[in-house]
Design an enzyme around this catalytic site. Structure first.
Site, PDB file in Angstrom:
ATOM      1  N   HIS A  84       0.832  -1.201   0.000  1.00 15.50           N
ATOM      2  CA  HIS A  84       0.000   0.000   0.000  1.00 15.50           C
ATOM      3  C   HIS A  84       0.867   1.252   0.000  1.00 15.50           C
ATOM      4  CE1 HIS A  84      -3.341   2.698   1.366  1.00 15.50           C
ATOM      5  NE2 HIS A  84      -4.039   1.873   0.612  1.00 15.50           N
TER       6      HIS A  84
ATOM      7  N   HIS B 169      -5.270   5.554  -5.865  1.00 14.52           N
ATOM      8  CA  HIS B 169      -6.428   6.176  -5.228  1.00 14.52           C
ATOM      9  C   HIS B 169      -6.966   7.306  -6.114  1.00 14.52           C
ATOM     10  CE1 HIS B 169      -4.569   4.217  -1.741  1.00 14.52           C
ATOM     11  NE2 HIS B 169      -5.780   4.226  -1.209  1.00 14.52           N
TER      12      HIS B 169
ATOM     13  N   HIS C 162      -7.577  -2.529  -4.705  1.00 17.86           N
ATOM     14  CA  HIS C 162      -7.743  -3.037  -3.343  1.00 17.86           C
ATOM     15  C   HIS C 162      -8.399  -4.417  -3.324  1.00 17.86           C
ATOM     16  CE1 HIS C 162      -6.922   1.224  -2.430  1.00 17.86           C
ATOM     17  NE2 HIS C 162      -6.458   0.757  -1.282  1.00 17.86           N
TER      18      HIS C 162
ATOM     19  N   HIS D 282     -15.010   5.500   3.302  1.00 19.16           N
ATOM     20  CA  HIS D 282     -13.672   4.904   3.278  1.00 19.16           C
ATOM     21  C   HIS D 282     -12.645   5.803   3.942  1.00 19.16           C
ATOM     22  CE1 HIS D 282      -9.768   5.297   1.075  1.00 19.16           C
ATOM     23  NE2 HIS D 282      -9.623   4.071   1.547  1.00 19.16           N
TER      24      HIS D 282
ATOM     25  N   HIS E 113     -10.574   5.539   7.886  1.00 17.50           N
ATOM     26  CA  HIS E 113      -9.112   5.625   7.994  1.00 17.50           C
ATOM     27  C   HIS E 113      -8.711   6.667   9.038  1.00 17.50           C
ATOM     28  CE1 HIS E 113      -6.864   3.237   4.995  1.00 17.50           C
ATOM     29  NE2 HIS E 113      -7.978   3.255   4.264  1.00 17.50           N
TER      30      HIS E 113
ATOM     31  N   PHE F 286      -1.639   6.879   4.190  1.00 20.62           N
ATOM     32  CA  PHE F 286      -1.520   5.804   3.206  1.00 20.62           C
ATOM     33  C   PHE F 286      -0.273   4.948   3.423  1.00 20.62           C
ATOM     34  CE2 PHE F 286      -4.147   7.968  -0.401  1.00 20.62           C
ATOM     35  CZ  PHE F 286      -5.306   7.512   0.198  1.00 20.62           C
TER      36      PHE F 286
ATOM     37  N   HIS G 296     -11.125  -2.612   4.567  1.00 21.73           N
ATOM     38  CA  HIS G 296     -11.225  -2.644   3.106  1.00 21.73           C
ATOM     39  C   HIS G 296     -12.036  -3.826   2.599  1.00 21.73           C
ATOM     40  CE1 HIS G 296      -9.345   0.629   0.885  1.00 21.73           C
ATOM     41  NE2 HIS G 296      -8.685   0.857   2.007  1.00 21.73           N
TER      42      HIS G 296
END
Length: 585
Positions: A171, A197, A206, A325, A329, A346, A359
């Site tokens: 990631h 992204h 993902h 989403h 996070h 990230f 996810h």
């Protein structure tokens, strides 16, 4: 309440219904496997013997071999000079990634081990379907097995690509600037980062990431049926961090989490910072209804904008990515860490086992939207663009073999061998109550400016602006926020309201709430500023208001949720929605 139920696997053909139904769960399931050989070393660029793949759902729905996405008829040779899909990176050209948050730059080495052998992956036959369970409903036996798998992953040699931290680095490398775009046969383009992204690559990347992560865990405990859990934060019963991630003795624990987000705290999908759990739940359900049903004009509104080779990154995120989403996070990431590690950035997100559970639910949202959201909202949910279907990534599989995968091969979760436990969808019918005449009176008395007098505008406080409609009254229209200059080194979030009658920006369960934009800190360019845009569907919002029949303007309110600016909006306008594209017969 509607439930996440799947069609039984039968060979019966039928006409596609005008509105999708939610069938009862089958009492038994006949497993149908793919006819593609398991992981044979095939060069997808030169193989001329490939056969069209038949999507099982298309058999069930009578859509024919063209399929939900029609991928078999749309694949083009990636070497064609007219093709511009994002290509898998060259691993030995991986550079340093950047831990970027509020302009603090720290170089991070998250490059994977390299190898000269790359296999073009083929999804193996499905002999037994995996069932991904709700994280709040798992058994002690499952928790023991999951903990053992993560523990064994962490104990692998550090240079094993299946090691826990090597998996987390995937990631980091794809999302924080370690890879450059490939420029045809000339290798990496040093001027353009590869970013998965904020575009149509978000969901496919993902999905593949979790697919191999899950297979690695299963191999480590010798259980090919093992499936990752999903954190169903879209259901009130799942709106707290799942208990199995809280045991400090467990391999599932991560100390870098927000202490204020520990249970019984309810997840704040809107990042409104309110504490009333009942209001949080209603806000969350409203957000999910907007992201999944009310707010998307077309497939790109949900999936994200097109992103091709040569494009600058951050083209524009879809509704779930820029909404629930991102909020999860940030809500879990530790504010006491320098850059909100782990989930809040990230580069470090994959270091928290909760990331993959989070996810898994994001992936579930894609599956729900594909097959269970009424088709009258977005009639055509396919992206048939070859540059989407042929985009590719690299992952290490459960055997530590480097494989190349493409988007076209991950469009059907059942073909990939997994499905989700059936959980009620309380947001499915969570339409806000109708708004009455109060907003019209307030708007008539407002002195709000027109767009041409205030834009471009740095959004560092609540802003209200009167925007001209394309025609009087209720119409099929879209609100466009364009030429948005965003600072990618910051958390950014703002909400959009239309004709808000009470100005209570902490309550989202009302007709006036239109949608949101949000991003996590990440590196996307040589500087930290990129341009993007979003489109928000107005049609259903108008239907929920009884007070706009004669209106030529609407009052748009922009509410920043983060501190310190970071967003400059070039313009706001309303356009007529393009005619809905119906899927090909």
């Amino acid at each position: 309440m509607a439930s996440l139920n799947y069609f039984p696997c039968t060979a019966t053909l039928s006409h596609t219904p005008s509105r999708p139904t939610f069938p009862k769960p089958p009492s038994h399931r006949l497993q149908i496997s793919s006819s593609i050989p398991e992981n044979k070393n095939i060069d997808i660029e030169t193989n001329s013997n490939s056969q069209p793949k038949v999507d099982r759902r298309n058999m069930l729905l009578g859509l024919g071999s063209g399929g939900l996405y029609g991928a078999a008829n749309l694949v083009i040779n990636p070497r064609d000079s007219s093709a511009t899909p994002i290509q898998a990176p060259v691993l030995d050209s991986c550079g340093v990634a950047t831990n970027l948050n509020n302009n603090k730059e720290l170089d991070i080495n998250c490059c994977p081990p390299t190898t000269d052998r790359i296999v073009d992956y083929r999804v193996p036959p499905v002999f037994q379907m995996k069932m991904r369970p709700s994280a709040h409903r798992v058994s002690p036996e499952y928790i023991f097995k999951y903990n053992m798998a993560i523990d064994r992953m962490k104990r692998l040699p550090r240079d094993d690509p299946r090691n826990f931290f090597q998996q987390a680095n995937i990631h980091c490398a794809y999302c924080n600037g370690a890879y450059k775009q490939q420029e045809g046969q000339d290798g990496p383009d040093p001027s353009k980062f590869l970013q998965v992204h904020n575009s149509w690559l978000f969901f496919p990347f993902h999905r593949w990431y979790l697919y191999f992560y899950e297979r690695i865990l299963g191999k480590l405990i010798n259980d090919p049926t093992f499936a990752l859990p999903f954190w169903n934060w879209d259901n009130p019963k799942g709106m707290t961090i799942p208990p199995m991630f809280l045991d400090e003795r467990s391999a599932l624990y991560d100390k870098k989490r927000n202490k204020d987000s520990m249970p019984p705290a309810v997840v704040d999908l809107g990042l409104t910072d309110i504490k009333d759990p009942l209001q949080l739940v209603t806000n969350n359900l409203t957000i999910m209804y907007n992201e999944m049903i009310r707010g998307n004009q077309d497939v790109y509104g949900f999936m994200g904008k097109a992103y091709r080779q040569g494009d600058a990154p951050d083209r524009g995120p879809g509704s779930v990515e820029r909404g629930s989403h991102t909020s999860v996070h940030w809500w879990v990431g530790d504010p006491d860490q320098p850059t909100r590690e782990d989930l809040g950035n990230f580069y470090s997100a994959g270091r928290d086992p909760l990331f993959y559970c989070h996810h898994a639910n994001v992936d579930r949202m894609w599956t729900l939207w594909q097959y269970f959201i009424p088709s009258n909202k977005v009639p055509d949910k396919r992206i048939t663009d070859p540059d989407f279907l042929n985009a590719s990534f690299l992952f290490y599989d459960e055997n530590a073999q480097l494989v190349r995968v493409t988007v076209q091969d991950c469009l059907d979760n059942l073909r990939m061998g997994y499905e989700f436990e059936r959980i009620d969808l309380p947001w499915l019918d969570y339409r806000p109550p109708p708004q009455t005449v109060g907003a019209r009176v307030r708007r008539a008395n407002t002195k709000s400016a027109r767009p041409n007098t205030v834009f471009p505008l740095k959004l560092d406080q609540i802003v209200r602006v009167l925007v001209q409609k394309t025609k009087k009254g209720k119409a099929d229209e879209v609100l466009v926020l364009e030429d948005m200059e965003v600072d990618t080194s910051k958390l950014l979030k703002f909400d959009v309201f239309v004709n808000d009658e009470d100005d209570n920006v902490f309550e989202l369960d009302k007709a006036a709430y239109l949608g949101t934009y949000a991003q996590l800190p990440h590196k996307s360019a040589t500087n930290s500023t990129v341009k993007t845009s979003i489109r928000l569907k107005l049609t259903d919002l108008y239907d929920d208001m009884d007070n706009i029949d004669d209106d030529e303007t609407v009052l748009v309110t922009l509410v920043p949720r983060n501190q310190g600016g970071g967003v400059t909006i070039g313009n706001i306008k309303i356009i007529e929605a393009p005619p809905a594209k119906k899927p090909a017969a």
